[in-house]
Design a protein around this motif. Structure first.
Motif, PDB file in Angstrom:
ATOM      1  N   SER A   8       0.839  -1.200   0.000  1.00  0.00           N
ATOM      2  CA  SER A   8       0.000   0.000   0.000  1.00  0.00           C
ATOM      3  C   SER A   8       0.871   1.246   0.000  1.00  0.00           C
ATOM      4  CB  SER A   8      -0.914   0.014   1.222  1.00  0.00           C
ATOM      5  OG  SER A   8      -1.782  -1.076   1.195  1.00  0.00           O
ATOM      6  N   PHE A   9       1.908   1.210   0.796  1.00  0.00           N
ATOM      7  CA  PHE A   9       2.813   2.346   0.888  1.00  0.00           C
ATOM      8  C   PHE A   9       3.484   2.606  -0.454  1.00  0.00           C
ATOM      9  CE2 PHE A   9       7.123   3.973   1.807  1.00  0.00           C
ATOM     10  CZ  PHE A   9       6.769   5.183   2.388  1.00  0.00           C
ATOM     11  N   LEU A  10       3.997   1.542  -1.076  1.00  0.00           N
ATOM     12  CA  LEU A  10       4.649   1.700  -2.381  1.00  0.00           C
ATOM     13  C   LEU A  10       3.653   2.172  -3.437  1.00  0.00           C
ATOM     14  CD1 LEU A  10       7.018  -1.392  -2.481  1.00  0.00           C
ATOM     15  CD2 LEU A  10       7.626   0.993  -2.122  1.00  0.00           C
ATOM     16  N   ASP A  48       0.475  13.011   4.635  1.00  0.00           N
ATOM     17  CA  ASP A  48      -0.218  11.723   4.553  1.00  0.00           C
ATOM     18  C   ASP A  48       0.764  10.567   4.740  1.00  0.00           C
ATOM     19  OD1 ASP A  48      -2.580  13.061   4.135  1.00  0.00           O
ATOM     20  OD2 ASP A  48      -2.613  12.714   1.962  1.00  0.00           O
ATOM     21  N   LEU A  49       1.947  10.692   4.141  1.00  0.00           N
ATOM     22  CA  LEU A  49       2.971   9.655   4.299  1.00  0.00           C
ATOM     23  C   LEU A  49       3.435   9.553   5.747  1.00  0.00           C
ATOM     24  CD1 LEU A  49       5.195  10.101   1.137  1.00  0.00           C
ATOM     25  CD2 LEU A  49       3.859   8.099   1.741  1.00  0.00           C
ATOM     26  N   GLU A  50       3.620  10.693   6.390  1.00  0.00           N
ATOM     27  CA  GLU A  50       4.026  10.681   7.789  1.00  0.00           C
ATOM     28  C   GLU A  50       2.971   9.996   8.647  1.00  0.00           C
ATOM     29  OE1 GLU A  50       4.771  14.803   8.602  1.00  0.00           O
ATOM     30  OE2 GLU A  50       6.826  14.716   7.820  1.00  0.00           O
ATOM     31  N   GLU A  54       3.465   6.555  10.759  1.00  0.00           N
ATOM     32  CA  GLU A  54       3.133   6.493  12.186  1.00  0.00           C
ATOM     33  C   GLU A  54       2.155   5.350  12.456  1.00  0.00           C
ATOM     34  OE1 GLU A  54       1.763  10.246  13.710  1.00  0.00           O
ATOM     35  OE2 GLU A  54       3.539  11.286  12.969  1.00  0.00           O
ATOM     36  N   ASP A  55       1.145   5.198  11.588  1.00  0.00           N
ATOM     37  CA  ASP A  55       0.176   4.114  11.749  1.00  0.00           C
ATOM     38  C   ASP A  55       0.854   2.749  11.634  1.00  0.00           C
ATOM     39  OD1 ASP A  55      -1.823   5.974  12.075  1.00  0.00           O
ATOM     40  OD2 ASP A  55      -2.622   5.746  10.037  1.00  0.00           O
ATOM     41  N   LEU A  56       1.743   2.606  10.665  1.00  0.00           N
ATOM     42  CA  LEU A  56       2.448   1.337  10.484  1.00  0.00           C
ATOM     43  C   LEU A  56       3.334   1.021  11.678  1.00  0.00           C
ATOM     44  CD1 LEU A  56       3.422   1.549   6.710  1.00  0.00           C
ATOM     45  CD2 LEU A  56       1.690   0.066   7.740  1.00  0.00           C
ATOM     46  N   VAL A  57       4.028   2.024  12.185  1.00  0.00           N
ATOM     47  CA  VAL A  57       4.886   1.821  13.353  1.00  0.00           C
ATOM     48  C   VAL A  57       4.029   1.428  14.556  1.00  0.00           C
ATOM     49  CG1 VAL A  57       6.375   3.013  15.021  1.00  0.00           C
ATOM     50  CG2 VAL A  57       6.755   3.289  12.570  1.00  0.00           C
TER      51      VAL A  57
END
Length: 106
Positions: A8-10, A48-50, A54-57
């Motif tokens: 999703s990130f990529l 949005d990326l930040e 943060e959500d992933l961490v």
């Protein structure tokens, strides 16, 4: 789960880059206005990326905490079972030793 988050990130990064590139190439506005809009959108994407990072961490921390908790349960259960087995071994040793004592007394 990590693969989906990574994909999703990529995908998000690739989409943002493609959108920015197409926006610059097909912009009907003056260069300065285009750069300002592009800068604004890139800042928004960065935010949005930040948030996503943060959500992933945070999800990772939760998963690690849950794994530690489950691991501790397994360890506690293993200790309890080992103590039970040691008690059973002691009981068996005592039951074996009793007839030997009786034989010695005869």
């Amino acid at each position: 789960m990590a693969k989906n988050g990574g994909n999703s990130f990529l995908g998000f990064v690739a989409g943002a880059a493609a959108g920015a590139l197409l926006g610059v190439l097909f912009a009907p506005d003056k260069g300065r206005n285009t750069r300002e809009r592009l800068s604004y959108k890139l800042d928004k994407y960065r935010e949005d990326l930040e948030d996503l990072v943060e959500d992933l961490v945070e999800e990772r921390k939760i998963a690690v905490t849950a794994a530690k908790s489950e691991g501790q349960k397994v360890i506690d259960d293993a200790i309890k079972r080992a103590e039970e087995l040691m008690g059973e071994v002691d009981a068996i040793k005592e039951s074996i030793a009793e007839p030997a004592l009786e034989d010695d007394n005869e």
